[in-house]
Design a protein around this motif. Structure first.
Motif, PDB file in Angstrom:
ATOM      1  N   GLN A 239       0.861  -1.068   0.109  1.00 45.74           N
ATOM      2  CA  GLN A 239       0.077   0.145  -0.003  1.00 45.74           C
ATOM      3  C   GLN A 239       0.773   1.162   0.031  1.00 45.74           C
ATOM      4  O   GLN A 239       1.723   1.266   0.905  1.00 45.74           O
ATOM      5  CB  GLN A 239      -1.005   0.046   1.240  1.00 45.74           C
ATOM      6  CG  GLN A 239      -2.157   0.866   1.215  1.00 45.74           C
ATOM      7  CD  GLN A 239      -3.117   0.027   0.092  1.00 45.74           C
ATOM      8  OE1 GLN A 239      -3.433  -1.077   0.541  1.00 45.74           O
ATOM      9  NE2 GLN A 239      -3.382   0.640  -0.925  1.00 45.74           N
ATOM     10  N   TYR A 240       0.597   2.056  -0.785  1.00 43.32           N
ATOM     11  CA  TYR A 240       1.348   3.432  -0.757  1.00 43.32           C
ATOM     12  C   TYR A 240       0.931   4.240   0.240  1.00 43.32           C
ATOM     13  O   TYR A 240      -0.439   4.473   0.141  1.00 43.32           O
ATOM     14  CB  TYR A 240       1.012   4.134  -2.156  1.00 43.32           C
ATOM     15  CG  TYR A 240       1.541   5.681  -2.211  1.00 43.32           C
ATOM     16  CD1 TYR A 240       2.965   5.615  -1.997  1.00 43.32           C
ATOM     17  CD2 TYR A 240       0.737   6.665  -2.351  1.00 43.32           C
ATOM     18  CE1 TYR A 240       3.320   7.090  -2.090  1.00 43.32           C
ATOM     19  CE2 TYR A 240       1.177   7.810  -2.223  1.00 43.32           C
ATOM     20  CZ  TYR A 240       2.498   8.163  -2.007  1.00 43.32           C
ATOM     21  OH  TYR A 240       3.051   9.323  -1.923  1.00 43.32           O
ATOM     22  N   GLN A 241       2.091   4.676   0.995  1.00 40.42           N
ATOM     23  CA  GLN A 241       1.327   5.534   2.231  1.00 40.42           C
ATOM     24  C   GLN A 241       2.149   6.940   2.018  1.00 40.42           C
ATOM     25  O   GLN A 241       3.233   6.930   2.080  1.00 40.42           O
ATOM     26  CB  GLN A 241       2.067   4.829   3.547  1.00 40.42           C
ATOM     27  CG  GLN A 241       1.075   3.401   4.068  1.00 40.42           C
ATOM     28  CD  GLN A 241      -0.123   3.652   4.375  1.00 40.42           C
ATOM     29  OE1 GLN A 241      -0.651   5.082   4.727  1.00 40.42           O
ATOM     30  NE2 GLN A 241      -0.574   2.789   4.790  1.00 40.42           N
ATOM     31  N   PRO A 242       1.326   7.841   1.765  1.00 47.09           N
ATOM     32  CA  PRO A 242       1.954   9.195   1.390  1.00 47.09           C
ATOM     33  C   PRO A 242       2.550   9.783   2.950  1.00 47.09           C
ATOM     34  O   PRO A 242       2.154   9.472   4.023  1.00 47.09           O
ATOM     35  CB  PRO A 242       0.931  10.103   1.096  1.00 47.09           C
ATOM     36  CG  PRO A 242      -0.426   9.371   1.549  1.00 47.09           C
ATOM     37  CD  PRO A 242      -0.074   7.984   1.697  1.00 47.09           C
ATOM     38  N   GLY A 243       3.668  10.304   2.880  1.00 44.61           N
ATOM     39  CA  GLY A 243       4.328  10.850   3.939  1.00 44.61           C
ATOM     40  C   GLY A 243       3.451  11.939   4.632  1.00 44.61           C
ATOM     41  O   GLY A 243       3.565  12.081   5.799  1.00 44.61           O
ATOM     42  N   LEU A 244       2.811  12.682   4.007  1.00 39.91           N
ATOM     43  CA  LEU A 244       1.895  13.770   4.703  1.00 39.91           C
ATOM     44  C   LEU A 244       0.341  13.527   4.256  1.00 39.91           C
ATOM     45  O   LEU A 244       0.218  12.905   2.857  1.00 39.91           O
ATOM     46  CB  LEU A 244       2.079  15.049   3.796  1.00 39.91           C
ATOM     47  CG  LEU A 244       3.371  15.639   4.722  1.00 39.91           C
ATOM     48  CD1 LEU A 244       3.783  17.083   3.711  1.00 39.91           C
ATOM     49  CD2 LEU A 244       3.197  16.085   6.063  1.00 39.91           C
TER      50      LEU A 244
END
Lengths: 178, 329
Positions: free
Chosen positions: B39-44
């Motif tokens: 899963q792509y987890q955005p930093g913000l």
């Protein structure tokens, strides 16, 4: 800052959707930052998907009202015409209020998570320091000047001289200078 | 992307970015043989486009803060600064333009709301309204610029006819202008024009011009005479006397005599720089809106509308500070 939000998982790339949805958890954070009444309105508005048309119209009317208020300093009804500093302070206060309204509501910063402080506060501080650093070299550049420069630079006395000339008019003409 | 990350040996140190940035990916693939769904987890908690727009805006804050800051510092450090009516600034026009920009800020917000509600037709209408309001703003700005130009207020020197004070240099500039061959011809034509074909204003104007011509060439002129000449060419006083806008340059636009505005040159530099950069930002915004109008403005494109809106609100924000600083201070 808590970033991991189960709500955003189903469609992580669908445009803006997930960006606001993590706001649910993030909002609780920011609501905790705002105190008292601010927190409750944040939540109430969030349920109508960020303010809605009604809020925007209220902000629009407030902006129009504030513009009229700063324009009021230009009208002859403004009571402090002989003290421009009062008008300047007033207009700056009005401008800052307008800026806050635009940033908070139109730019949705009110409903954003805490990252907003990371971006805006350093930039604002840099902006203030930048202006302050100009004061000694540029703001005070005419406090002490060479005599030669003083000869050629415009003075307030030149404005008065021209106004006097306007009252006197041409030597041959009638005094009003018409 | 992931494949290249795997192909790199772990902890090799060859490319610090690859293994570090994708260390999680590589590990997942190695252990689960591609069965682990990553899963792509955005930093913000915001999209990349929006993050970049906000980073850009924070640089823009500093850009305009530098311009506005230098304006304020220059203005309050200046020994003389023109009042708005000295430089033909019209406060009502400025207020109208403020109103136009506020309206356009509302319409872009409404376009975003409509797009999020998947009402693409409505979103398009609001976007078009924003585009038109932005164009109206630029049109008013162009009109204001032309009013400055027609009074000889330019930010650059060969065209600018603004002098700082009614001194000898000013006097010699007026003499030089009146001595130009083409000007001599035109003045002769004016002198030969019968009274009947001139308006009342032009008749008194011609009389005033004659007096100025003798005053400016008089070797015994007093310093005050130059102030009188400057006042006749372009009066500083707004009310009373002959009033503003009735200077000789206004009565006979072809005269184009040098005018005295104490502090006018610095004013012109800052005014055109500030409003010019703001106008460039408006133009960029209008280009973005035009491009956006080519898309279907629904929920999928609402991210783009939001970013364009953020930019546009910032442009509005700058004007919110420019208007009082330039027009009312």
């Amino acid at each position: 800052m808590s970033i991991h939000d189960p709500h955003s998982d189903p469609q992580p790339h669908s445009g803006h959707g997930p960006v606001t949805r993590p706001g649910e958890s993030a909002d609780r954070e920011s609501a905790a930052d705002h105190h008292g009444a601010g927190a409750t309105t944040t939540h109430a508005e969030h349920h109508e998907s960020h303010g809605g048309i009604g809020t925007y119209m209220m902000v629009f009317l407030a902006l129009c009202g504030l513009t009229t208020m700063s324009f009021f300093t230009y009208s002859s009804a403004w009571p402090w015409r002989d003290q421009p500093q009062v008008g300047w302070a007033f207009m700056l206060a009005v401008s800052c209020t307008k800026a806050m309204l635009v940033v908070l509501f139109f730019m949705h910063v009110l409903w954003e998570a805490n990252w907003k402080y990371v971006l805006t506060i350093p930039a604002a501080m840099m902006a203030i320091f930048l202006a302050l650093m100009l004061v000694p070299d540029i703001g005070m550049r005419t406090r002490m000047v060479a005599q030669e420069r003083a000869l050629y630079m415009p003075r307030q006395s030149d404005v008065r001289l021209m106004e006097q000339a306007g009252e006197t008019g041409l030597p041959g003409a009638e005094p009003a200078g018409h | 992307m992931t494949a290249s990350a795997i192909s790199l040996p772990h902890g090799d140190g060859h490319d610090h970015h690859g293994p570090d940035a994708h260390g999680h990916d590589a590990h997942g693939h190695g252990a689960g043989h591609g069965h682990v769904h990553l899963q792509y987890q955005p930093g913000l908690p915001l999209s990349r486009g929006k993050l970049i727009m906000w980073l850009f805006l924070s640089t823009e804050i500093m850009f305009f803060a530098a311009l506005l800051g230098s304006y304020v510092v220059l203005r309050f450090g200046a020994p003389a600064w023109p009042l708005p009516h000295h430089v033909h600034l019209s406060e009502p026009i400025g207020a109208f333009n403020t109103f136009v920009l506020i309206c356009s800020s509302v319409t872009i917000v409404l376009a975003l709301e409509a797009a999020r509600a998947n009402k693409s037709e409505l979103a398009k209408i609001w976007m078009l309204a924003t585009l038109l309001l932005g164009t109206l703003f630029l049109g008013v700005k162009a009109y204001e610029y032309s009013a400055k130009f027609s009074h000889g207020i330019y930010p650059w020197s060969p065209r600018s006819r603004v002098y700082e004070k009614p001194d000898l240099y000013y006097g010699s500039a007026v003499r030089a202008r009146l001595g130009e061959p083409a000007m001599i011809d035109q003045l002769k034509t004016l002198d030969d024009t019968p009274e009947g074909s001139l308006s009342a204003e032009q008749r008194t104007g011609r009389e005033r011009l004659r007096q100025i011509r003798t005053m400016i060439t008089n070797p015994d002129q007093q310093p005050f005479d130059l102030a009188v000449v400057a006042d006749q060419v372009m009066p500083l006083a707004s009310g009373g006397g002959h009033g503003h806008g009735s200077g000789l340059n206004d009565v006979f636009p072809w005269l184009r005599l040098p005018a005295v505005i104490p502090g006018g040159n610095m004013w012109a530099s800052t005014y055109f720089l500030l409003t010019g950069f703001h106008a460039i930002h408006v133009v960029v915004g209008l280009i973005v809106f035009t491009i956006l109008l080519l898309y279907k403005l629904d929920r999928r494109t609402s991210g783009m509308i939001e970013n364009a809106g953020l930019y546009w609100h910032f442009v509005d924000l700058v004007w919110i500070f420019l208007f009082p600083l330039l027009y009312l201070f």
